[in-house]
Design a protein around this motif. Structure first.
Motif, PDB file in Angstrom:
ATOM      1  N   PRO A   4     -11.734   0.737   1.511  1.00 46.58           N
ATOM      2  CA  PRO A   4     -11.688  -0.675   1.938  1.00 46.58           C
ATOM      3  C   PRO A   4     -10.898  -1.561   0.991  1.00 46.58           C
ATOM      4  O   PRO A   4     -10.197  -2.485   1.426  1.00 46.58           O
ATOM      5  N   GLU A   5     -10.974  -1.288  -0.313  1.00 40.86           N
ATOM      6  CA  GLU A   5     -10.228  -2.067  -1.293  1.00 40.86           C
ATOM      7  C   GLU A   5      -9.433  -1.109  -2.176  1.00 40.86           C
ATOM      8  O   GLU A   5      -9.922  -0.653  -3.214  1.00 40.86           O
ATOM      9  N   PRO A   6      -8.201  -0.787  -1.790  1.00 39.72           N
ATOM     10  CA  PRO A   6      -7.397   0.164  -2.569  1.00 39.72           C
ATOM     11  C   PRO A   6      -7.203  -0.295  -4.008  1.00 39.72           C
ATOM     12  O   PRO A   6      -7.015  -1.486  -4.279  1.00 39.72           O
ATOM     13  N   ALA A   7      -7.250   0.674  -4.928  1.00 46.06           N
ATOM     14  CA  ALA A   7      -7.098   0.353  -6.349  1.00 46.06           C
ATOM     15  C   ALA A   7      -5.650   0.089  -6.728  1.00 46.06           C
ATOM     16  O   ALA A   7      -5.376  -0.583  -7.715  1.00 46.06           O
ATOM     17  N   ARG A   8      -4.700   0.616  -5.955  1.00 42.92           N
ATOM     18  CA  ARG A   8      -3.284   0.467  -6.264  1.00 42.92           C
ATOM     19  C   ARG A   8      -2.595  -0.314  -5.150  1.00 42.92           C
ATOM     20  O   ARG A   8      -3.078  -0.346  -4.013  1.00 42.92           O
ATOM     21  N   PRO A   9      -1.455  -0.941  -5.448  1.00 41.61           N
ATOM     22  CA  PRO A   9      -0.722  -1.663  -4.397  1.00 41.61           C
ATOM     23  C   PRO A   9      -0.295  -0.719  -3.272  1.00 41.61           C
ATOM     24  O   PRO A   9       0.193   0.383  -3.526  1.00 41.61           O
ATOM     25  N   VAL A  10      -0.501  -1.138  -2.025  1.00 41.50           N
ATOM     26  CA  VAL A  10      -0.072  -0.349  -0.868  1.00 41.50           C
ATOM     27  C   VAL A  10       0.639  -1.277   0.110  1.00 41.50           C
ATOM     28  O   VAL A  10       0.407  -2.488   0.101  1.00 41.50           O
ATOM     29  N   PRO A  11       1.512  -0.727   0.957  1.00 39.47           N
ATOM     30  CA  PRO A  11       2.224  -1.568   1.933  1.00 39.47           C
ATOM     31  C   PRO A  11       1.247  -2.270   2.874  1.00 39.47           C
ATOM     32  O   PRO A  11       0.213  -1.698   3.245  1.00 39.47           O
ATOM     33  N   PRO A  12       1.547  -3.513   3.263  1.00 36.78           N
ATOM     34  CA  PRO A  12       0.644  -4.262   4.163  1.00 36.78           C
ATOM     35  C   PRO A  12       0.307  -3.513   5.444  1.00 36.78           C
ATOM     36  O   PRO A  12      -0.812  -3.600   5.943  1.00 36.78           O
ATOM     37  N   ALA A  13       1.273  -2.757   5.980  1.00 40.01           N
ATOM     38  CA  ALA A  13       1.017  -2.025   7.223  1.00 40.01           C
ATOM     39  C   ALA A  13      -0.089  -0.999   7.053  1.00 40.01           C
ATOM     40  O   ALA A  13      -0.841  -0.710   7.988  1.00 40.01           O
ATOM     41  N   MET A  14      -0.212  -0.451   5.849  1.00 33.13           N
ATOM     42  CA  MET A  14      -1.257   0.543   5.620  1.00 33.13           C
ATOM     43  C   MET A  14      -2.629  -0.119   5.570  1.00 33.13           C
ATOM     44  O   MET A  14      -3.634   0.469   5.988  1.00 33.13           O
ATOM     45  N   ILE A  15      -2.683  -1.330   5.059  1.00 27.96           N
ATOM     46  CA  ILE A  15      -3.948  -2.068   5.029  1.00 27.96           C
ATOM     47  C   ILE A  15      -4.392  -2.396   6.455  1.00 27.96           C
ATOM     48  O   ILE A  15      -5.563  -2.269   6.811  1.00 27.96           O
ATOM     49  N   ALA A  16      -3.414  -2.812   7.285  1.00 25.31           N
ATOM     50  CA  ALA A  16      -3.736  -3.183   8.664  1.00 25.31           C
ATOM     51  C   ALA A  16      -4.198  -1.977   9.473  1.00 25.31           C
ATOM     52  O   ALA A  16      -4.999  -2.100  10.395  1.00 25.31           O
ATOM     53  N   GLY A  17      -3.693  -0.795   9.122  1.00 25.33           N
ATOM     54  CA  GLY A  17      -4.056   0.407   9.863  1.00 25.33           C
ATOM     55  C   GLY A  17      -3.159   0.595  11.068  1.00 25.33           C
ATOM     56  O   GLY A  17      -2.461  -0.327  11.512  1.00 25.33           O
ATOM     57  N   PHE A  18      -3.157   1.815  11.609  1.00 22.42           N
ATOM     58  CA  PHE A  18      -2.322   2.151  12.750  1.00 22.42           C
ATOM     59  C   PHE A  18      -3.200   2.420  13.964  1.00 22.42           C
ATOM     60  O   PHE A  18      -4.179   3.155  13.870  1.00 22.42           O
ATOM     61  N   PRO A  19      -2.880   1.826  15.091  1.00 20.05           N
ATOM     62  CA  PRO A  19      -3.677   2.095  16.299  1.00 20.05           C
ATOM     63  C   PRO A  19      -3.513   3.544  16.744  1.00 20.05           C
ATOM     64  O   PRO A  19      -2.407   4.086  16.711  1.00 20.05           O
ATOM     65  N   THR A 119       2.051   5.967  -0.827  1.00 21.81           N
ATOM     66  CA  THR A 119       2.430   5.887   0.586  1.00 21.81           C
ATOM     67  C   THR A 119       3.911   5.568   0.734  1.00 21.81           C
ATOM     68  O   THR A 119       4.590   6.112   1.593  1.00 21.81           O
ATOM     69  N   ARG A 120       4.401   4.667  -0.069  1.00 21.32           N
ATOM     70  CA  ARG A 120       5.815   4.297  -0.105  1.00 21.32           C
ATOM     71  C   ARG A 120       6.192   4.142  -1.573  1.00 21.32           C
ATOM     72  O   ARG A 120       5.341   3.894  -2.420  1.00 21.32           O
ATOM     73  N   TRP A 121       7.507   4.261  -1.845  1.00 20.50           N
ATOM     74  CA  TRP A 121       7.931   4.065  -3.224  1.00 20.50           C
ATOM     75  C   TRP A 121       7.776   2.601  -3.609  1.00 20.50           C
ATOM     76  O   TRP A 121       8.248   1.693  -2.926  1.00 20.50           O
ATOM     77  N   ASP A 122       7.079   2.374  -4.700  1.00 18.43           N
ATOM     78  CA  ASP A 122       6.866   1.049  -5.252  1.00 18.43           C
ATOM     79  C   ASP A 122       6.713   1.253  -6.756  1.00 18.43           C
ATOM     80  O   ASP A 122       5.765   1.902  -7.205  1.00 18.43           O
ATOM     81  N   ARG A 123       7.642   0.722  -7.554  1.00 15.26           N
ATOM     82  CA  ARG A 123       7.622   1.041  -8.977  1.00 15.26           C
ATOM     83  C   ARG A 123       6.379   0.526  -9.687  1.00 15.26           C
ATOM     84  O   ARG A 123       5.870   1.168 -10.608  1.00 15.26           O
ATOM     85  N   GLU A 124       5.860  -0.626  -9.257  1.00 19.68           N
ATOM     86  CA  GLU A 124       4.647  -1.142  -9.876  1.00 19.68           C
ATOM     87  C   GLU A 124       3.455  -0.246  -9.541  1.00 19.68           C
ATOM     88  O   GLU A 124       2.624   0.050 -10.406  1.00 19.68           O
ATOM     89  N   ALA A 125       3.385   0.195  -8.280  1.00 20.20           N
ATOM     90  CA  ALA A 125       2.312   1.112  -7.885  1.00 20.20           C
ATOM     91  C   ALA A 125       2.415   2.423  -8.668  1.00 20.20           C
ATOM     92  O   ALA A 125       1.410   2.995  -9.092  1.00 20.20           O
TER      93      ALA A 125
END
Length: 407
Positions: A4-19, A119-125
């Motif tokens: 529910p609360e990811p510890a690392r930065p993730v893309p917004p689409a992953m938070i929203a979830g996929f139908p 999930t995606r490349w993100d240097r801060e993550a």
């Protein structure tokens, strides 16, 4: 599958979830149902994968890989890189990419190691993952390390858990490798491979890597340098096309017999894959890439290899990323052009002419780029590789349109 609360930065689409469409199930639902895999029936020579080439040199082609070709590189990856049950592997490459699949998924599974997934490349993550989970191994491609080292606070981050960082995709610029070594004390361990070989055919020994080097042949690989015209084998030190034979080489292309005929040749009764890369071998058996055969620029009869020019340009402090292509020229046949992404602090401070003048002083007269164009970013594939062919074709279209209007 995210908490529910990811510890690392993730893309917004992953938070929203996929139908879930139709019969598709969410991963958590699959786990909750307790499904068991069916009994294994696959044999070594059965088709296991059909990965497609990136299409950087033409139309993408499906590569026929069996269980035997795949497992050859999975085992060699774990052994060569020292992946054990105590290793923590940062999985930053996508698993649809053969290097990410072999080195960041299959090899850790084989060794019983821990995987930290991005999930995606993100240097801060990526930096937060290394610091929090104490990652020990990270296989990447050149553009990822360049981006990571460009982080404004990179000198303040804790990378002390890393014991092996390496990868491929494109030659590592000398300036980038030296910056990484100064920061971490680690040598970047380069490797070389293709979709046709399910990742590596060459890797540098982790305890004795060479800079800007493909490495030495992987377990069971026979690698040779041949003349592109006569197909005869060339001696140590001479440049020619790299050809390889080994347990990881594909069986052929999917429904492309004409491509198979062009891709393979026979030497001394053995079937070799033509890589299309111009390379040389030194006296210690290490291989070095010059460039893709199809990337060569014919500048007034002189051979200019874009990778070499890019390697020099990366030494300029203002250059964050660069891609060199050939541009049609009525006098020189082709001339060299560099697309440059500037580091943020140099934007508005450095001009295209400044880069050209610096290049003129740091490389041979026929090699330095006559044209420099600043870009906000470079086109990249889903795996993060720079799509030089897109820029090359754009330049040729522009030149063709200019000739048409002139006529």
């Amino acid at each position: 599958y995210l908490p529910p609360e990811p510890a690392r930065p993730v893309p917004p689409a992953m938070i929203a979830g996929f139908p879930a469409d139709g019969e598709a199930l969410a991963w958590r639902e699959v786990l909750a149902k307790g499904y068991a895999p069916p009994p294994g029936r696959a044999q070594n020579d059965d088709l296991a994968l059909l990965p497609y080439t990136a299409g950087s040199t033409g139309r993408p082609k499906g590569c026929l890989h069996t269980h035997a070709t795949v497992i050859a590189n999975v085992v060699s990856s774990a052994l060569w890189n020292g992946v054990t049950a105590s290793s923590v592997c940062l999985a930053a490459l996508p698993f649809f990419h053969v290097t990410g699949m072999v080195h960041s998924l299959h090899a850790p599974v084989l060794a019983g190691a821990t995987m930290v997934l991005l999930t995606r490349w993100d240097r801060e993550a990526a930096l937060q993952a290394i610091e929090k989970y104490r990652c020990t191994h990270w296989t990447n491609i050149t553009t990822m390390l360049i981006d990571l080292l460009a982080h404004p606070q990179i000198g303040e981050r804790d990378l002390g858990s890393l014991v092996l960082v390496g990868g491929g995709g494109a030659p590592m610029p000398e300036a980038v490798a030296k910056k990484f070594q100064a920061l971490t004390g680690l040598s970047f361990v380069e490797g070389y491979g293709m979709t046709e070989t399910i990742s590596q055919t060459h890797m540098n020994p982790p305890d004795r890597p060479k800079l800007q080097c493909l490495g030495i042949p992987d377990f069971g690989v026979d690698a040779r340098i041949i003349d592109t015209e006569s197909l005869r084998e060339l001696p140590c030190g001479q440049e020619g096309e790299l050809v390889v034979a080994g347990p990881e080489v594909m069986k052929g292309y999917w429904q492309r017999p004409e491509e198979d005929a062009a891709a393979f040749l026979e030497l001394e009764g053995k079937r070799f894959l033509r890589t299309g890369d111009i390379c040389r071998m030194d006296e210690e058996g290490y291989f070095f890439i010059v460039d893709r055969k199809k990337r060569m620029i014919n500048a007034a009869g002189f051979k200019v290899w874009p990778t070499e020019v890019e390697g020099v340009l990366y030494r300029h402090p203002a250059v964050a990323e660069v891609c060199v292509v050939g541009v049609p020229d009525p006098v020189r046949i082709e001339t060299t052009k560099a697309y440059v992404v500037l580091r943020p602090e140099f934007r508005g401070q450095v001009s295209e002419a400044d880069i050209i003048n610096w290049a003129r002083e740091n490389m041979a007269g026929y090699k330095y780029p006559r044209i420099v164009e600043f870009a906000a970013s470079l086109p990249k594939s889903g795996a993060g590789k720079v799509l030089w062919r897109e820029l090359q074709e754009m330049e040729r279209r522009t030149a063709g349109e200019a000739r048409h209007h002139a006529d």
